[in-house]
Design a protein around this motif. Structure first.
Motif, short mmCIF file in Angstrom:
data_model
loop_
_atom_site.label_atom_id
_atom_site.label_comp_id
_atom_site.label_asym_id
_atom_site.label_seq_id
_atom_site.Cartn_x
_atom_site.Cartn_y
_atom_site.Cartn_z
N PHE A 42 -17.55 85.72 -16.41
CA PHE A 42 -16.80 86.88 -15.93
C PHE A 42 -16.46 87.79 -17.12
N VAL A 43 -16.57 89.10 -16.90
CA VAL A 43 -16.28 90.03 -17.99
C VAL A 43 -14.82 90.48 -18.03
N ASP A 44 -14.05 90.18 -16.98
CA ASP A 44 -12.67 90.65 -16.94
C ASP A 44 -11.83 89.67 -16.11
N VAL A 45 -10.53 89.71 -16.34
CA VAL A 45 -9.50 89.00 -15.57
C VAL A 45 -9.44 87.51 -15.89
N LEU A 46 -10.57 86.84 -15.89
CA LEU A 46 -10.57 85.40 -16.12
C LEU A 46 -11.84 85.01 -16.87
N GLY A 47 -11.92 83.75 -17.25
CA GLY A 47 -13.09 83.25 -17.96
C GLY A 47 -13.82 82.22 -17.12
N PRO A 48 -14.87 81.65 -17.69
CA PRO A 48 -15.34 81.89 -19.05
C PRO A 48 -16.05 83.24 -19.17
N THR A 49 -16.02 83.82 -20.37
CA THR A 49 -16.70 85.07 -20.62
C THR A 49 -18.18 84.81 -20.86
N PRO A 50 -19.01 85.85 -20.79
CA PRO A 50 -20.43 85.64 -21.11
C PRO A 50 -20.63 85.09 -22.52
N ALA A 51 -19.84 85.54 -23.48
CA ALA A 51 -19.98 85.03 -24.85
C ALA A 51 -19.69 83.54 -24.90
N GLU A 52 -18.65 83.11 -24.19
CA GLU A 52 -18.30 81.69 -24.19
C GLU A 52 -19.40 80.85 -23.56
N VAL A 53 -19.94 81.32 -22.46
CA VAL A 53 -21.01 80.56 -21.79
C VAL A 53 -22.25 80.50 -22.68
N LEU A 54 -22.63 81.63 -23.28
CA LEU A 54 -23.83 81.65 -24.11
C LEU A 54 -23.69 80.76 -25.34
N ARG A 55 -22.48 80.65 -25.88
CA ARG A 55 -22.28 79.77 -27.04
C ARG A 55 -22.51 78.31 -26.68
N ARG A 56 -22.30 77.97 -25.40
CA ARG A 56 -22.52 76.59 -24.96
C ARG A 56 -23.99 76.30 -24.68
N LEU A 57 -24.84 77.32 -24.73
CA LEU A 57 -26.24 77.18 -24.34
C LEU A 57 -27.14 77.60 -25.51
N PRO A 58 -27.05 76.91 -26.63
CA PRO A 58 -27.76 77.39 -27.83
C PRO A 58 -29.21 76.95 -27.94
N ASP A 59 -29.66 76.02 -27.13
CA ASP A 59 -30.93 75.34 -27.39
C ASP A 59 -32.14 75.95 -26.68
N ALA A 60 -31.95 77.00 -25.91
CA ALA A 60 -33.08 77.60 -25.18
C ALA A 60 -32.75 79.06 -24.91
N PRO A 61 -33.76 79.86 -24.57
CA PRO A 61 -33.49 81.25 -24.18
C PRO A 61 -32.53 81.31 -23.00
N ALA A 62 -31.87 82.44 -22.84
CA ALA A 62 -30.94 82.63 -21.73
C ALA A 62 -31.30 83.91 -20.98
N LEU A 63 -31.24 83.84 -19.65
CA LEU A 63 -31.45 85.00 -18.79
C LEU A 63 -30.12 85.35 -18.14
N VAL A 64 -29.70 86.60 -18.28
CA VAL A 64 -28.41 87.04 -17.76
C VAL A 64 -28.64 88.10 -16.68
N VAL A 65 -28.09 87.86 -15.50
CA VAL A 65 -28.12 88.85 -14.42
C VAL A 65 -26.71 89.39 -14.21
N PRO A 66 -26.49 90.70 -14.40
CA PRO A 66 -25.19 91.29 -14.11
C PRO A 66 -25.01 91.42 -12.59
N ALA A 67 -24.00 90.76 -12.05
CA ALA A 67 -23.73 90.85 -10.61
C ALA A 67 -22.87 92.07 -10.34
N PHE A 68 -23.43 93.24 -10.66
CA PHE A 68 -22.78 94.52 -10.44
C PHE A 68 -23.72 95.39 -9.62
N LEU A 69 -23.13 96.21 -8.75
CA LEU A 69 -23.92 96.94 -7.77
C LEU A 69 -24.40 98.29 -8.26
N SER A 70 -24.05 98.64 -9.50
CA SER A 70 -24.54 99.85 -10.13
C SER A 70 -24.40 99.69 -11.63
#
Length: 231
Positions: A42-70
């Motif tokens: 989550f980017v606001d209000v609560l966590g984990p943030t994208p940075a926190e999640v990505l830090r936990r996933l260091p061993d392979a590439p990561a694909l991020v989809v923004p769940a935003f409608l625009s």
């Protein structure tokens, strides 16, 4: 889609537990569609943030989809900053979910489920944005939905932007419109959906939520991920 990549779905965030749970449900259904685990950030209000999640996933590439409608600040600024802050060396970030014809079909289904009838006035209710590109995206969506319903769909906002949803509903009342339906262009329950319900409309549709069309769209974003944001 890289079969070894971690999958991360990034949403806005809300203090409403129903909204948080709904984002988790969407991620679970996308995971079931792809046969892969989908992490949530989550980017606001609560966590984990994208940075926190990505830090936990260091061993392979990561694909991020923004769940935003625009497009908008969260997609264009917040998420890239989180990617940079994570230090992850290989992150691919897709486009926002909208505008997309699939979302128009989801909106149409929500209208039909709500009891919308031909001749009703429709207000497309977005969260709101001051970003010109995001505003163009939202106007595109309203135009496409107008073509589908056969009458002009008004665009209004629950937060940033004019007109506000309640004002758009009141204006349609003053113009003598028989029945006003607010089409929720929100992902999940939360403060903004509550504002739509308090707008004075005759009908307010449910958020897009776990509609199968939305799940398929997010899964497709993961499958076709191709835009790399260097950390």
């Amino acid at each position: 889609m890289n079969p070894a990549a971690h999958l991360v779905l990034v949403a806005h965030g809300t203090r409403k537990q129903r909204g948080v749970a709904l984002v988790g449900d969407i991620a679970e259904q996308v995971a079931a569609t792809l046969g892969r685990q989908v992490h949530v950030a989550f980017v606001d209000v609560l966590g984990p943030t994208p940075a926190e999640v990505l830090r936990r996933l260091p061993d392979a590439p990561a694909l991020v989809v923004p769940a935003f409608l625009s497009r908008g600040y969260h997609v264009g600024v917040d998420i890239p900053e989180h990617v940079h802050a994570s230090g992850h060396p290989d992150v691919t970030v897709t486009d926002a979910l909208g505008p997309d014809p699939q979302l128009i079909r989801v909106l149409a289904d929500r209208l039909i489920e709500s009891g919308w009838q031909q001749g009703d006035s429709v207000v497309l209710a977005a969260a709101g944005t001051s970003d010109p590109a995001a505003q163009r995206d939202l106007h595109t969506t309203a135009t496409w939905l107008s073509a589908l319903t056969g009458s002009r769909v008004e665009l209004a906002f629950a937060a940033t932007g004019e007109p506000r949803v309640a004002d758009a509903v009141a204006d349609l009342r003053r113009r003598g419109r028989r029945r006003v339906v607010v089409a929720s262009y929100l992902l999940s329950e939360g403060l903004f959906q509550d504002r739509l319900r308090a707008s004075g409309a005759d009908v307010v549709t449910a958020p897009l939520g776990t509609h199968p069309g939305l799940v398929r769209l997010i899964a497709s974003r993961f499958r076709r991920a191709r835009v790399t944001v260097p950390a």
